[in-house]
Write a protein that holds these residues in place. Structure first.
Motif, PDB file in Angstrom:
ATOM      1  N   GLU A  66       0.827  -1.213   0.000  1.00 41.29           N
ATOM      2  CA  GLU A  66       0.000   0.000   0.000  1.00 41.29           C
ATOM      3  C   GLU A  66       0.860   1.261   0.000  1.00 41.29           C
ATOM      4  O   GLU A  66       0.404   2.331  -0.373  1.00 41.29           O
ATOM      5  N   LYS A  67       2.122   1.133   0.415  1.00 38.37           N
ATOM      6  CA  LYS A  67       3.048   2.270   0.456  1.00 38.37           C
ATOM      7  C   LYS A  67       4.182   2.104  -0.550  1.00 38.37           C
ATOM      8  O   LYS A  67       5.271   2.622  -0.356  1.00 38.37           O
ATOM      9  N   ILE A  68       3.931   1.397  -1.648  1.00 42.52           N
ATOM     10  CA  ILE A  68       4.990   1.087  -2.611  1.00 42.52           C
ATOM     11  C   ILE A  68       5.553   2.340  -3.278  1.00 42.52           C
ATOM     12  O   ILE A  68       6.699   2.346  -3.720  1.00 42.52           O
ATOM     13  N   ASP A  69       4.771   3.408  -3.330  1.00 43.82           N
ATOM     14  CA  ASP A  69       5.266   4.647  -3.949  1.00 43.82           C
ATOM     15  C   ASP A  69       6.538   5.144  -3.271  1.00 43.82           C
ATOM     16  O   ASP A  69       7.396   5.738  -3.922  1.00 43.82           O
ATOM     17  N   GLU A  70       6.673   4.903  -1.968  1.00 44.60           N
ATOM     18  CA  GLU A  70       7.892   5.301  -1.257  1.00 44.60           C
ATOM     19  C   GLU A  70       9.117   4.568  -1.822  1.00 44.60           C
ATOM     20  O   GLU A  70      10.205   5.118  -1.880  1.00 44.60           O
ATOM     21  N   TRP A  71       8.897   3.322  -2.242  1.00 43.47           N
ATOM     22  CA  TRP A  71       9.982   2.532  -2.809  1.00 43.47           C
ATOM     23  C   TRP A  71      10.401   3.087  -4.166  1.00 43.47           C
ATOM     24  O   TRP A  71      11.572   3.128  -4.505  1.00 43.47           O
ATOM     25  N   TRP A  72       9.433   3.570  -4.961  1.00 45.35           N
ATOM     26  CA  TRP A  72       9.757   4.110  -6.285  1.00 45.35           C
ATOM     27  C   TRP A  72      10.516   5.435  -6.176  1.00 45.35           C
ATOM     28  O   TRP A  72      11.267   5.782  -7.081  1.00 45.35           O
ATOM     29  N   VAL A  73      10.343   6.148  -5.074  1.00 49.03           N
ATOM     30  CA  VAL A  73      11.134   7.362  -4.846  1.00 49.03           C
ATOM     31  C   VAL A  73      12.620   7.006  -4.800  1.00 49.03           C
ATOM     32  O   VAL A  73      13.460   7.717  -5.350  1.00 49.03           O
ATOM     33  N   LEU A  74      12.938   5.893  -4.155  1.00 51.63           N
ATOM     34  CA  LEU A  74      14.324   5.429  -4.105  1.00 51.63           C
ATOM     35  C   LEU A  74      14.870   5.239  -5.521  1.00 51.63           C
ATOM     36  O   LEU A  74      15.969   5.676  -5.827  1.00 51.63           O
ATOM     37  N   HIS A  75      14.108   4.603  -6.367  1.00 52.84           N
ATOM     38  CA  HIS A  75      14.551   4.370  -7.751  1.00 52.84           C
ATOM     39  C   HIS A  75      14.842   5.694  -8.457  1.00 52.84           C
ATOM     40  O   HIS A  75      15.865   5.824  -9.143  1.00 52.84           O
ATOM     41  N   ASP A  76      13.956   6.661  -8.273  1.00 54.74           N
ATOM     42  CA  ASP A  76      14.159   7.976  -8.897  1.00 54.74           C
ATOM     43  C   ASP A  76      15.437   8.635  -8.392  1.00 54.74           C
ATOM     44  O   ASP A  76      16.207   9.202  -9.170  1.00 54.74           O
ATOM     45  N   GLU A  77      15.664   8.554  -7.091  1.00 54.63           N
ATOM     46  CA  GLU A  77      16.866   9.178  -6.518  1.00 54.63           C
ATOM     47  C   GLU A  77      18.139   8.472  -6.979  1.00 54.63           C
ATOM     48  O   GLU A  77      19.164   9.109  -7.215  1.00 54.63           O
TER      49      GLU A  77
END
Length: 198
Positions: free
Chosen positions: A44-55
């Motif tokens: 449900e909070k996977i968007d936080e994980w995609w922030v890592l990918h962007d960074e």
């Protein structure tokens, strides 16, 4: 958080069993139900994980960024990998190549992470050898691994799991790992660290 093998073992016992009682049954074990419920919350909070990918893309534009997260594992896994290159020590075989990846893992069971490396050797398109590296990493993996570690700590507030604790043998079954081979690394992260899509 004070990391100790005893404390981590007490956590992972809630998610992994020490027997095969539920193998082949339609009924899920209480441990599996807890594990799947925890994954549901994390997804449900996977968007936080995609922030890592962007960074990571911004910090390391020369590397490809991928993901190896699988809900059978107890972690989210990101990949930074380099293009395949010819193996220099084998100049007679032009079809032999190598690629490597740095893998960053954040456990869903405890606020810990690890970073390791994987190297694949290919002959043509078929892999012929693979190796997992923990500490020390090969030189080409070290700088990307440091970037991954800093990002994981900053974004998720997790702490590096010391290798000596990660290698602690535990009396639990984690996927294909069984005692006496199962370690805290397997229970907190993955039972197949070498299995990454390159």
């Amino acid at each position: 958080m004070s990391i100790s093998a005893e404390h981590l073992l007490s956590i992972v016992r809630s998610y992994w069993r020490s027997d095969h009682e539920f193998d082949g049954k339609l009924e899920r074990s209480p441990e599996l139900e807890r594990f799947q419920a925890l994954w549901k919350q994390k997804l449900e909070k996977i968007d936080e994980w995609w922030v890592l990918h962007d960074e990571l893309r911004a910090a390391l534009p020369h590397l490809k960024i991928g993901d190896a997260t699988a809900t059978v594992d107890a972690c989210s896994r990101c990949l930074l990998y380099a293009e395949q290159q010819l193996v220099p020590e084998d100049p007679e075989d032009e079809r032999r190549s190598r690629c490597w990846a740095v893998v960053g893992c954040v456990s869903i069971l405890a606020p810990v992470y690890t970073v390791y490396g994987v190297q694949y050797d290919y002959k043509g398109r078929q892999w012929i050898d693979r190796r997992v590296f923990f500490e020390p990493l090969p030189p080409e993996m070290r700088a990307p691994a440091e970037v991954v570690a800093r990002k994981l700590e900053a974004l998720f507030g997790v702490e590096a799991l010391p290798r000596e604790i990660a290698e602690t043998r535990i009396p639990l079954i984690v996927e294909r790992q069984e005692p006496p081979h199962t370690t805290l690394f397997h229970a907190l992260f993955t039972s197949e660290p070498e299995s990454v899509p390159l």
